[in-house]
Design a protein around this motif. Sequence first.
Motif, short mmCIF file in Angstrom:
data_model
loop_
_atom_site.label_atom_id
_atom_site.label_comp_id
_atom_site.label_asym_id
_atom_site.label_seq_id
_atom_site.Cartn_x
_atom_site.Cartn_y
_atom_site.Cartn_z
N UNK A 73 35.43 44.54 39.45
CA UNK A 73 34.77 43.42 40.14
C UNK A 73 33.39 43.14 39.56
N UNK A 74 32.89 44.02 38.68
CA UNK A 74 31.59 43.83 38.05
C UNK A 74 31.70 43.61 36.54
N UNK A 75 32.90 43.26 36.04
CA UNK A 75 33.09 43.16 34.59
C UNK A 75 32.83 41.77 34.03
N UNK A 76 32.41 40.83 34.87
CA UNK A 76 32.10 39.46 34.45
C UNK A 76 33.33 38.70 33.94
N UNK A 83 41.27 42.62 34.61
CA UNK A 83 40.08 41.87 35.02
C UNK A 83 39.81 42.00 36.52
N UNK A 84 40.78 42.50 37.27
CA UNK A 84 40.65 42.52 38.73
C UNK A 84 40.75 43.93 39.29
N UNK A 85 40.58 44.03 40.61
CA UNK A 85 40.75 45.27 41.36
C UNK A 85 41.97 45.11 42.27
N UNK A 86 42.93 45.96 42.09
CA UNK A 86 44.15 45.91 42.88
C UNK A 86 44.94 47.20 42.64
N UNK A 87 45.72 47.73 43.48
CA UNK A 87 46.03 47.28 44.82
C UNK A 87 46.07 48.53 45.69
N UNK A 88 45.18 48.63 46.61
CA UNK A 88 45.08 49.79 47.47
C UNK A 88 45.21 49.37 48.93
N UNK A 89 44.96 50.31 49.83
CA UNK A 89 45.06 50.00 51.25
C UNK A 89 44.04 48.97 51.70
N UNK A 90 44.18 48.53 52.93
CA UNK A 90 43.34 47.45 53.45
C UNK A 90 41.89 47.87 53.65
N UNK A 91 41.63 49.15 53.90
CA UNK A 91 40.27 49.63 54.14
C UNK A 91 39.72 50.26 52.87
N UNK A 92 38.92 49.50 52.15
CA UNK A 92 38.37 49.94 50.86
C UNK A 92 36.95 49.40 50.70
#
Length: 226
Positions: A73-76, A83-92
Amino acid sequence: MNKLLKALLVATILISSVAQAVVVRGSGTTALIGGDLTDPENNGNPEADVGYNASFRSSVEQGFGGGEYAFNVFDNQVGGGNDKWCCDGATVWVEANFGAKRYNLTKFTAASGNDAPERDADIWQIQGSNDGINYTSIFSYNNNGVSAWGGNRLQVLEYSKAGGDFSSNAAYSIFRYQATSVVGEGGMHQLNELEFFGTQVPEPGTLALSALGLIALVAGRRKKRA
């Protein structure tokens, strides 16, 4: 104009102002503002985790390259895959730590992933901290079952203090994105990008030293006059 019409007019104005507060910047990497607090020079290398003006931490999948890890999420970059952050539980959560520097948050951007909107958070916050233990909510999005981005994928939204999206005047050395719920029932979370912008404020110790210096200067001048 009767009271009912006046009330309707005021309500319309309020609804319009709220709807226009969030700025839709567009989609993809080119929609980012760039030069945010984590990488003001835009020279960060996510694969090597160098060139950033902050250190990063997360509840899960700490790291950049090698997968859809949290620090992406900080890679511009706004896109799919790494390029993204995925996929874990709902509380992160994921955060940027600026060390001894403290900032008053003025605006931030958040970009949606390329996967189904059901993986977007529908309850999330931007929080601030100065010790990594105690966190204060700066901005809150709470719309059960509804994504802030709707069905728009890779979309960059800009939230600002000037636009009335939040009103915090406190300064923090850590900014955290905290999600506690996602749109879909599967409980899988995704986020593409975050940018934080703010005004640096002097450290408490610096303010104290400046005050002591000013007191000493005034006292010295008074002594000379005497």
